[in-house]
Design a protein around this motif. Structure first.
Motif, PDB file in Angstrom:
ATOM      1  N   ILE A  47       0.835  -1.206   0.000  1.00  0.00           N
ATOM      2  CA  ILE A  47       0.000   0.000   0.000  1.00  0.00           C
ATOM      3  C   ILE A  47       0.868   1.255   0.000  1.00  0.00           C
ATOM      4  CG2 ILE A  47      -1.667   1.344   1.336  1.00  0.00           C
ATOM      5  CD1 ILE A  47      -2.810  -1.323   2.336  1.00  0.00           C
ATOM      6  N   ILE A  48       1.846   1.295   0.887  1.00  0.00           N
ATOM      7  CA  ILE A  48       2.703   2.477   0.982  1.00  0.00           C
ATOM      8  C   ILE A  48       3.470   2.697  -0.314  1.00  0.00           C
ATOM      9  CG2 ILE A  48       4.741   3.421   2.140  1.00  0.00           C
ATOM     10  CD1 ILE A  48       3.633   2.208   4.727  1.00  0.00           C
ATOM     11  N   GLN A  49       4.034   1.637  -0.852  1.00  0.00           N
ATOM     12  CA  GLN A  49       4.791   1.758  -2.099  1.00  0.00           C
ATOM     13  C   GLN A  49       3.881   2.221  -3.244  1.00  0.00           C
ATOM     14  OE1 GLN A  49       6.504  -1.921  -3.406  1.00  0.00           O
ATOM     15  NE2 GLN A  49       7.831  -0.930  -4.892  1.00  0.00           N
ATOM     16  N   SER A  50       2.700   1.656  -3.341  1.00  0.00           N
ATOM     17  CA  SER A  50       1.775   2.024  -4.420  1.00  0.00           C
ATOM     18  C   SER A  50       1.311   3.467  -4.302  1.00  0.00           C
ATOM     19  CB  SER A  50       0.556   1.097  -4.402  1.00  0.00           C
ATOM     20  OG  SER A  50       0.942  -0.230  -4.603  1.00  0.00           O
ATOM     21  N   LEU A  51       0.951   3.881  -3.098  1.00  0.00           N
ATOM     22  CA  LEU A  51       0.495   5.255  -2.909  1.00  0.00           C
ATOM     23  C   LEU A  51       1.615   6.260  -3.154  1.00  0.00           C
ATOM     24  CD1 LEU A  51      -1.818   4.932   0.218  1.00  0.00           C
ATOM     25  CD2 LEU A  51      -2.492   5.343  -2.149  1.00  0.00           C
ATOM     26  N   THR A  52       2.829   5.919  -2.759  1.00  0.00           N
ATOM     27  CA  THR A  52       3.965   6.800  -2.991  1.00  0.00           C
ATOM     28  C   THR A  52       4.221   6.971  -4.483  1.00  0.00           C
ATOM     29  OG1 THR A  52       4.947   6.134  -0.900  1.00  0.00           O
ATOM     30  CG2 THR A  52       6.402   7.177  -2.491  1.00  0.00           C
ATOM     31  N   GLU A  53       4.205   5.864  -5.212  1.00  0.00           N
ATOM     32  CA  GLU A  53       4.423   5.934  -6.656  1.00  0.00           C
ATOM     33  C   GLU A  53       3.334   6.742  -7.351  1.00  0.00           C
ATOM     34  OE1 GLU A  53       4.823   1.961  -8.119  1.00  0.00           O
ATOM     35  OE2 GLU A  53       6.650   1.597  -6.968  1.00  0.00           O
ATOM     36  N   LEU A  54       2.080   6.519  -6.956  1.00  0.00           N
ATOM     37  CA  LEU A  54       0.986   7.263  -7.579  1.00  0.00           C
ATOM     38  C   LEU A  54       1.060   8.751  -7.254  1.00  0.00           C
ATOM     39  CD1 LEU A  54      -2.140   4.972  -7.113  1.00  0.00           C
ATOM     40  CD2 LEU A  54      -0.998   5.558  -9.236  1.00  0.00           C
ATOM     41  N   SER A  55       1.446   9.082  -6.043  1.00  0.00           N
ATOM     42  CA  SER A  55       1.484  10.500  -5.645  1.00  0.00           C
ATOM     43  C   SER A  55       2.582  11.269  -6.365  1.00  0.00           C
ATOM     44  CB  SER A  55       1.656  10.628  -4.131  1.00  0.00           C
ATOM     45  OG  SER A  55       2.943  10.190  -3.748  1.00  0.00           O
ATOM     46  N   GLN A  56       3.565  10.582  -6.910  1.00  0.00           N
ATOM     47  CA  GLN A  56       4.665  11.238  -7.610  1.00  0.00           C
ATOM     48  C   GLN A  56       4.535  11.133  -9.128  1.00  0.00           C
ATOM     49  OE1 GLN A  56       8.007   9.257  -5.869  1.00  0.00           O
ATOM     50  NE2 GLN A  56       7.838  10.377  -3.953  1.00  0.00           N
ATOM     51  N   ASP A  57       3.437  10.579  -9.596  1.00  0.00           N
ATOM     52  CA  ASP A  57       3.237  10.412 -11.033  1.00  0.00           C
ATOM     53  C   ASP A  57       2.996  11.768 -11.693  1.00  0.00           C
ATOM     54  OD1 ASP A  57       2.398   7.835 -12.864  1.00  0.00           O
ATOM     55  OD2 ASP A  57       1.562   9.720 -13.590  1.00  0.00           O
ATOM     56  N   PRO A  58       3.531  11.989 -12.888  1.00  0.00           N
ATOM     57  CA  PRO A  58       3.301  13.258 -13.571  1.00  0.00           C
ATOM     58  C   PRO A  58       1.845  13.450 -14.015  1.00  0.00           C
ATOM     59  CG  PRO A  58       4.697  11.817 -14.901  1.00  0.00           C
ATOM     60  CD  PRO A  58       4.468  11.139 -13.593  1.00  0.00           C
ATOM     61  N   ASN A  59       1.088  12.359 -14.120  1.00  0.00           N
ATOM     62  CA  ASN A  59      -0.308  12.443 -14.527  1.00  0.00           C
ATOM     63  C   ASN A  59      -1.167  12.852 -13.334  1.00  0.00           C
ATOM     64  OD1 ASN A  59      -2.974  11.945 -15.352  1.00  0.00           O
ATOM     65  ND2 ASN A  59      -2.340  10.286 -16.699  1.00  0.00           N
ATOM     66  N   PHE A  60      -1.916  13.941 -13.496  1.00  0.00           N
ATOM     67  CA  PHE A  60      -2.755  14.475 -12.429  1.00  0.00           C
ATOM     68  C   PHE A  60      -3.782  13.466 -11.940  1.00  0.00           C
ATOM     69  CE2 PHE A  60      -6.703  16.695 -11.284  1.00  0.00           C
ATOM     70  CZ  PHE A  60      -6.259  17.379 -10.169  1.00  0.00           C
ATOM     71  N   VAL A  61      -4.327  12.679 -12.840  1.00  0.00           N
ATOM     72  CA  VAL A  61      -5.354  11.699 -12.475  1.00  0.00           C
ATOM     73  C   VAL A  61      -4.821  10.700 -11.455  1.00  0.00           C
ATOM     74  CG1 VAL A  61      -6.759   9.804 -13.386  1.00  0.00           C
ATOM     75  CG2 VAL A  61      -6.578  11.928 -14.662  1.00  0.00           C
ATOM     76  N   PHE A  62      -3.591  10.270 -11.632  1.00  0.00           N
ATOM     77  CA  PHE A  62      -3.020   9.293 -10.705  1.00  0.00           C
ATOM     78  C   PHE A  62      -2.649   9.927  -9.370  1.00  0.00           C
ATOM     79  CE2 PHE A  62      -1.858   7.188 -14.846  1.00  0.00           C
ATOM     80  CZ  PHE A  62      -2.910   6.287 -14.786  1.00  0.00           C
ATOM     81  N   ARG A  63      -2.269  11.199  -9.376  1.00  0.00           N
ATOM     82  CA  ARG A  63      -1.995  11.878  -8.099  1.00  0.00           C
ATOM     83  C   ARG A  63      -3.285  12.042  -7.304  1.00  0.00           C
ATOM     84  NH1 ARG A  63       1.067  15.346 -11.510  1.00  0.00           N
ATOM     85  NH2 ARG A  63      -0.349  17.068 -11.026  1.00  0.00           N
ATOM     86  N   VAL A  64      -4.375  12.346  -7.987  1.00  0.00           N
ATOM     87  CA  VAL A  64      -5.678  12.428  -7.320  1.00  0.00           C
ATOM     88  C   VAL A  64      -6.086  11.048  -6.810  1.00  0.00           C
ATOM     89  CG1 VAL A  64      -8.141  12.883  -7.681  1.00  0.00           C
ATOM     90  CG2 VAL A  64      -6.441  14.460  -8.592  1.00  0.00           C
ATOM     91  N   ALA A  65      -5.815  10.024  -7.607  1.00  0.00           N
ATOM     92  CA  ALA A  65      -6.129   8.655  -7.182  1.00  0.00           C
ATOM     93  C   ALA A  65      -5.360   8.296  -5.916  1.00  0.00           C
ATOM     94  CB  ALA A  65      -5.813   7.661  -8.297  1.00  0.00           C
ATOM     95  N   ALA A  66      -4.130   8.780  -5.792  1.00  0.00           N
ATOM     96  CA  ALA A  66      -3.343   8.519  -4.578  1.00  0.00           C
ATOM     97  C   ALA A  66      -4.017   9.146  -3.363  1.00  0.00           C
ATOM     98  CB  ALA A  66      -1.925   9.053  -4.741  1.00  0.00           C
ATOM     99  N   CYS A  67      -4.523  10.355  -3.517  1.00  0.00           N
ATOM    100  CA  CYS A  67      -5.226  11.010  -2.401  1.00  0.00           C
ATOM    101  C   CYS A  67      -6.494  10.253  -2.030  1.00  0.00           C
ATOM    102  CB  CYS A  67      -5.569  12.455  -2.770  1.00  0.00           C
ATOM    103  SG  CYS A  67      -4.141  13.511  -2.983  1.00  0.00           S
ATOM    104  N   GLN A  68      -7.243   9.837  -3.036  1.00  0.00           N
ATOM    105  CA  GLN A  68      -8.460   9.074  -2.769  1.00  0.00           C
ATOM    106  C   GLN A  68      -8.132   7.712  -2.161  1.00  0.00           C
ATOM    107  OE1 GLN A  68     -10.049   9.130  -6.722  1.00  0.00           O
ATOM    108  NE2 GLN A  68     -11.250  10.979  -6.355  1.00  0.00           N
ATOM    109  N   GLY A  69      -7.077   7.103  -2.642  1.00  0.00           N
ATOM    110  CA  GLY A  69      -6.658   5.816  -2.105  1.00  0.00           C
ATOM    111  C   GLY A  69      -6.209   5.919  -0.667  1.00  0.00           C
ATOM    112  N   LEU A  70      -5.565   7.023  -0.351  1.00  0.00           N
ATOM    113  CA  LEU A  70      -5.122   7.248   1.020  1.00  0.00           C
ATOM    114  C   LEU A  70      -6.320   7.297   1.962  1.00  0.00           C
ATOM    115  CD1 LEU A  70      -2.648   7.779   2.770  1.00  0.00           C
ATOM    116  CD2 LEU A  70      -2.944  10.187   2.310  1.00  0.00           C
ATOM    117  N   ALA A  71      -7.380   7.946   1.515  1.00  0.00           N
ATOM    118  CA  ALA A  71      -8.589   8.020   2.330  1.00  0.00           C
ATOM    119  C   ALA A  71      -9.228   6.637   2.493  1.00  0.00           C
ATOM    120  CB  ALA A  71      -9.582   8.985   1.696  1.00  0.00           C
ATOM    121  N   LYS A  72      -9.210   5.842   1.433  1.00  0.00           N
ATOM    122  CA  LYS A  72      -9.831   4.510   1.491  1.00  0.00           C
ATOM    123  C   LYS A  72      -8.974   3.497   2.239  1.00  0.00           C
ATOM    124  CE  LYS A  72     -12.514   4.849  -2.780  1.00  0.00           C
ATOM    125  NZ  LYS A  72     -12.890   6.179  -2.494  1.00  0.00           N
TER     126      LYS A  72
END
Length: 87
Positions: A47-72
């Motif tokens: 989980i930590i590795q996946s959220l970290t990778e998504l939060s640093q992605d250049p694509n805005f959609v994946f950075r937003v997904a990281a925030c939503q995933g963090l909440a879930k």
């Protein structure tokens, strides 16, 4: 077991990068089931590795997904790791 775990990790990471919101959302909801099946330690790292990778992605959609995933996934992570991830 390790090869299965590696295959599962690649599959989960692939689902998290899917362009359909419903697939990404369901993947985050599945983390709780993975925690029960494989144990908290392995799942926490994934989980930590996946959220970290998504939060640093250049694509805005994946950075937003990281925030939503963090909440879930917040309940699947211990408070210490959750606060470290936010910092």
């Amino acid at each position: 077991f390790e090869s299965f775990k590696d295959s599962l990790e690649l599959l989960v990471k692939g689902f998290l990068r899917d362009h359909y919101f419903a697939v990404r959302e369901q993947t985050f909801l599945t983390f709780a089931k993975l925690k029960e099946a494989f144990g908290a330690a392995d799942t926490k790292d994934l989980i930590i590795q996946s959220l970290t990778e998504l939060s640093q992605d250049p694509n805005f959609v994946f950075r937003v997904a990281a925030c939503q995933g963090l909440a879930k996934c917040g309940t699947a992570l211990p408070t210490k790791e959750l606060s470290e991830l936010l910092m």
